[in-house]
Scaffold this motif. Structure first.
Motif, mmCIF file in Angstrom:
data_model
loop_
_atom_site.group_PDB
_atom_site.id
_atom_site.type_symbol
_atom_site.label_atom_id
_atom_site.label_comp_id
_atom_site.label_asym_id
_atom_site.label_seq_id
_atom_site.Cartn_x
_atom_site.Cartn_y
_atom_site.Cartn_z
ATOM 1 N N SER A 1 0.813 -1.215 0.000
ATOM 2 C CA SER A 1 0.000 0.000 0.000
ATOM 3 C C SER A 1 0.850 1.271 0.000
ATOM 4 N N ALA B 1 4.719 7.845 -6.368
ATOM 5 C CA ALA B 1 3.714 8.369 -7.319
ATOM 6 C C ALA B 1 3.176 9.708 -6.817
ATOM 7 N N THR C 1 5.565 -7.114 -15.872
ATOM 8 C CA THR C 1 4.534 -8.135 -15.694
ATOM 9 C C THR C 1 5.139 -9.478 -16.089
ATOM 10 N N ARG D 1 4.777 -13.805 -16.213
ATOM 11 C CA ARG D 1 3.998 -15.037 -16.108
ATOM 12 C C ARG D 1 4.935 -16.228 -16.311
ATOM 13 N N GLY E 1 0.055 -3.159 -14.043
ATOM 14 C CA GLY E 1 0.040 -4.538 -14.500
ATOM 15 C C GLY E 1 -1.139 -4.780 -15.424
ATOM 16 N N LYS F 1 -3.656 -7.759 -12.204
ATOM 17 C CA LYS F 1 -3.596 -6.295 -12.118
ATOM 18 C C LYS F 1 -3.738 -5.819 -10.667
HETATM 19 C C1 HEM Z 1 0.128 -5.613 -7.041
HETATM 20 C C2 HEM Z 1 1.306 -1.291 -8.921
HETATM 21 C C3 HEM Z 1 -0.784 0.928 -5.109
HETATM 22 C C4 HEM Z 1 -2.076 -3.374 -3.323
HETATM 23 C C5 HEM Z 1 0.614 -4.625 -7.881
HETATM 24 C C6 HEM Z 1 1.302 -4.871 -9.133
HETATM 25 C C7 HEM Z 1 1.637 -3.657 -9.649
HETATM 26 C C8 HEM Z 1 1.152 -2.647 -8.740
HETATM 27 C C9 HEM Z 1 2.384 -3.384 -10.954
HETATM 28 C C10 HEM Z 1 1.611 -6.245 -9.745
HETATM 29 C C11 HEM Z 1 0.569 -6.588 -10.785
HETATM 30 C C12 HEM Z 1 1.014 -7.682 -11.720
HETATM 31 O O1 HEM Z 1 1.916 -8.425 -11.394
HETATM 32 O O2 HEM Z 1 0.473 -7.766 -12.819
HETATM 33 C C13 HEM Z 1 0.863 -0.322 -8.020
HETATM 34 C C14 HEM Z 1 1.060 1.103 -8.199
HETATM 35 C C15 HEM Z 1 0.481 1.725 -7.118
HETATM 36 C C16 HEM Z 1 -0.087 0.685 -6.280
HETATM 37 C C17 HEM Z 1 1.794 1.740 -9.378
HETATM 38 C C18 HEM Z 1 0.404 3.182 -6.765
HETATM 39 C C19 HEM Z 1 0.605 4.189 -7.588
HETATM 40 C C20 HEM Z 1 -1.366 -0.043 -4.327
HETATM 41 C C21 HEM Z 1 -2.137 0.212 -3.128
HETATM 42 C C22 HEM Z 1 -2.510 -0.981 -2.623
HETATM 43 C C23 HEM Z 1 -1.952 -2.014 -3.496
HETATM 44 C C24 HEM Z 1 -2.476 1.584 -2.550
HETATM 45 C C25 HEM Z 1 -3.354 -1.151 -1.399
HETATM 46 C C26 HEM Z 1 -3.277 -2.113 -0.544
HETATM 47 C C27 HEM Z 1 -1.528 -4.332 -4.145
HETATM 48 C C28 HEM Z 1 -1.586 -5.760 -3.860
HETATM 49 C C29 HEM Z 1 -0.949 -6.418 -4.931
HETATM 50 C C30 HEM Z 1 -0.515 -5.365 -5.853
HETATM 51 C C31 HEM Z 1 -2.212 -6.390 -2.617
HETATM 52 C C32 HEM Z 1 -0.740 -7.921 -5.097
HETATM 53 C C33 HEM Z 1 -1.919 -8.486 -5.814
HETATM 54 C C34 HEM Z 1 -1.931 -9.986 -5.891
HETATM 55 O O3 HEM Z 1 -0.862 -10.577 -6.082
HETATM 56 O O4 HEM Z 1 -3.004 -10.565 -5.776
HETATM 57 N N1 HEM Z 1 0.519 -3.273 -7.669
HETATM 58 N N2 HEM Z 1 0.166 -0.534 -6.856
HETATM 59 N N3 HEM Z 1 -1.283 -1.399 -4.525
HETATM 60 N N4 HEM Z 1 -0.882 -4.135 -5.347
HETATM 61 FE FE1 HEM Z 1 -0.469 -2.345 -6.143
#
Ligand code: HEM
Length: 495
Positions: free
Chosen positions: A277, A284, A353, A355, A429, A434
């Motif tokens: 988070s 950003a 990203t 896989r 992603g 995503k």
């Molecule tokens: C996963 C970007 C903010 C929670 C991801 C992934 C990216 C990303 C690129 C991996 C997706 C993939 O592998 O295809 C970002 C960016 C953010 C941001 C650029 C802010 C500008 C947040 C926030 C949260 C969050 C605020 C809140 C809790 C998560 C979680 C995952 C994740 C839990 C893992 C999802 C999974 O594996 O099921 N994020 N994120 N992210 N993000 Fe964010």
């Protein structure tokens, strides 16, 4: 012979292959030094699809944005969880979160979607708006005065405000120190959270090394910082907090009911949430604010939009302790801030990203197809697309209205080779994996900017300061922070 050297030989139907010069590492060092330059050079040499050996893995890069969609189309053959689960266990030190391994039957991804999106987003946004104002105004009221310019460093400021407000929003407040309780308790809670921020920074610094597979024992300070974060997020400590988010409440329940994790491991799964988070949101937020302050046109358009939105919502800024609030619909109707945030993220995002191939299969693209071997990686590196001058004219320049159309609404038509792109912006992603927090992320940055522009005047200490470079050591992990911080000053507006 090739096999004896530990090198793979390209078979017919496979993409062009670069084994790299180093045993095991292959191209890892060149790739790690500057992925964008590395991939651009290979794209020129081999075309849009090629394979590189990186740290023992064979990665097939798809670099044509029209082929990005194929990752979703081949979902049957490509696993997204394997890579994520392994990376998370390496970085945070918890046991396997893969239900197949038997330590938990929780579907983490489902928990995230359920508690960060849909109706669950409304209370999160509401709490964040309050917490941001509490952090910005309540805490340091003694220093805040219309005649009093406060000088600070921009990245440090964004880190402090977003970390504290985000921490309170996800992990709640100490039962004994609600916002309106006496000041000393508030100060103590603040000191603990800011201490957690220091530990977070220490741990986050070595995050790329952990994902690359280095053991945390090699980094004494970061190891102890991670352990201190775990201490803060033990269930016994969380039970003493109030207003915990639905995400953390549900995760605590599922940890207790569906897993065999011990107390420490449960806490480690909460450190995952804290990191996810904050780690991308903080840089950003920095880039969004930096570009606004530096760009008078952006500042003017953003300030006007904020003023109109507050007027339409019947909200008035005051310093008598009454916070302003904007609901989700009102925040969703701020296209200028949306465009500014998108543009700031486009310029600073370097996510990858990945896989994993579940079996040998043939990857079919629009014009070609390629044979992929079991356990190979297939990867996208969207920064190539974000900096493609055919899609984004003058790609390294910040244009606040790049994502606005002629009617001042969100622009969604971007082209390459005369064809409209389905994927043109991918910092979060793609497909099933995503980022589930992306909607909250954009809302919280928008709230942060709205509040700053409403309550404060801001300026850079040096108006001609150069735009800091991106810290490439974190390439592949998300939003890149600046290599150096920037001095700015702010003061309360005369209201
Ligand atoms: C996963 C970007 C903010 C929670 C991801 C992934 C990216 C990303 C690129 C991996 C997706 C993939 O592998 O295809 C970002 C960016 C953010 C941001 C650029 C802010 C500008 C947040 C926030 C949260 C969050 C605020 C809140 C809790 C998560 C979680 C995952 C994740 C839990 C893992 C999802 C999974 O594996 O099921 N994020 N994120 N992210 N993000 Fe964010």
């Amino acid at each position: 012979f090739w096999f004896l050297l530990g090198k793979r030989r390209r078979r017919s139907g496979e993409p062009p292959l670069e084994n790299g010069l180093l045993p095991y590492l292959g191209c890892a060092l060149q790739f790690g030094a500057n992925p964008l330059e590395f991939l651009r050079a290979r794209q020129k040499r081999y075309g849009c699809v090629f394979t590189c050996k990186v740290a023992g893995k064979y990665i097939h890069f798809l670099t044509d944005p029209f082929s990005y969609h194929s990752l979703t189309r081949h979902g049957k053959h490509l696993d997204w969880k394997k890579f994520h689960f392994a990376a998370s266990a390496k970085a945070f030190g918890h046991g396997s979160i893969d239900p197949n391994d038997g330590k938990t039957s929780e579907d983490f991804h489902h928990t995230f979607i359920k508690t960060l999106q849909g109706n669950a987003l409304n209370p999160l946004i509401e709490t964040m708006m309050e917490n941001l104002q509490y952090v910005m105004l309540q805490s340091s009221t003694s220093k805040l005065h219309p005649n009093n310019w406060i000088t600070d460093r921009l990245h440090a400021f964004c880190s402090r405000v977003m970390f504290e407000a985000g921490f309170l929003t996800f992990f709640g407040t100490e039962l004994s120190s609600n916002h309106d309780d006496n000041l000393s308790k508030q100060e103590m809670e603040r000191a603990r959270i800011l201490n957690a921020l220091e530990n977070f920074k220490e741990f986050d610094k070595i995050f790329p090394a952990l994902v690359a597979g280095l053991p945390i024992h090699m980094f004494k300070n970061a190891h102890s910082a991670r352990a201190k974060l775990e201490q803060e997020l033990l269930h016994e400590k969380l039970y003493k907090r109030d207003n915990i988010s639905e995400l953390v409440t549900l995760r605590m329940f599922l940890n207790d009911t569906l897993s065999t994790f011990d107390d420490k491991e449960k806490a480690k799964t909460h450190v995952v949430i804290l990191w996810a988070s904050q780690s991308n949101t903080i840089p950003a937020t920095f880039w969004s604010l930096f570009h606004i302050i530096r760009n008078p046109e952006a500042m003017k358009a953003a300030t006007e939009e904020v003023k109109n939105t507050l007027e339409d919502a019947g909200e008035k800024i005051s310093l008598d302790g009454k916070y302003i609030s904007l609901n989700r619909k009102q925040l969703d109707n701020m296209p200028v801030l949306d465009s500014i945030i998108k543009e700031a993220i486009r310029l600073s995002s370097a996510s990858m990203t990945v896989r994993v191939a579940k079996e040998d299969f043939t990857l079919r693209l629009e014009d070609d197809s390629y044979n992929i071997r079991k356990n190979d990686f297939v990867a996208l590196y969207p920064q190539l697309m974000h900096f493609d001058p055919e899609i984004y004219a003058d790609p390294t320049i910040f244009k606040y209205d790049r994502f606005l159309n002629e009617n001042g609404e969100e622009k969604t038509a971007f082209y390459h080779s005369g064809h409209k792109l389905r994927h043109y912006y991918m910092p979060f992603g793609a497909g099933i994996a995503k980022c589930p927090g992306r909607l909250f992320a954009v809302h919280e940055i928008k709230q942060f900017l709205t509040l700053l522009l409403s309550y404060f005047e801001m300026e850079l200490v040096d108006n001609d300061v150069a735009c800091p470079s991106l810290d490439q050591s974190r390439a592949g992990l998300g939003i890149l922070p600046p290599v150096n911080d920037i001095d700015f000053r702010y003061r309360l507006k005369c209201l």
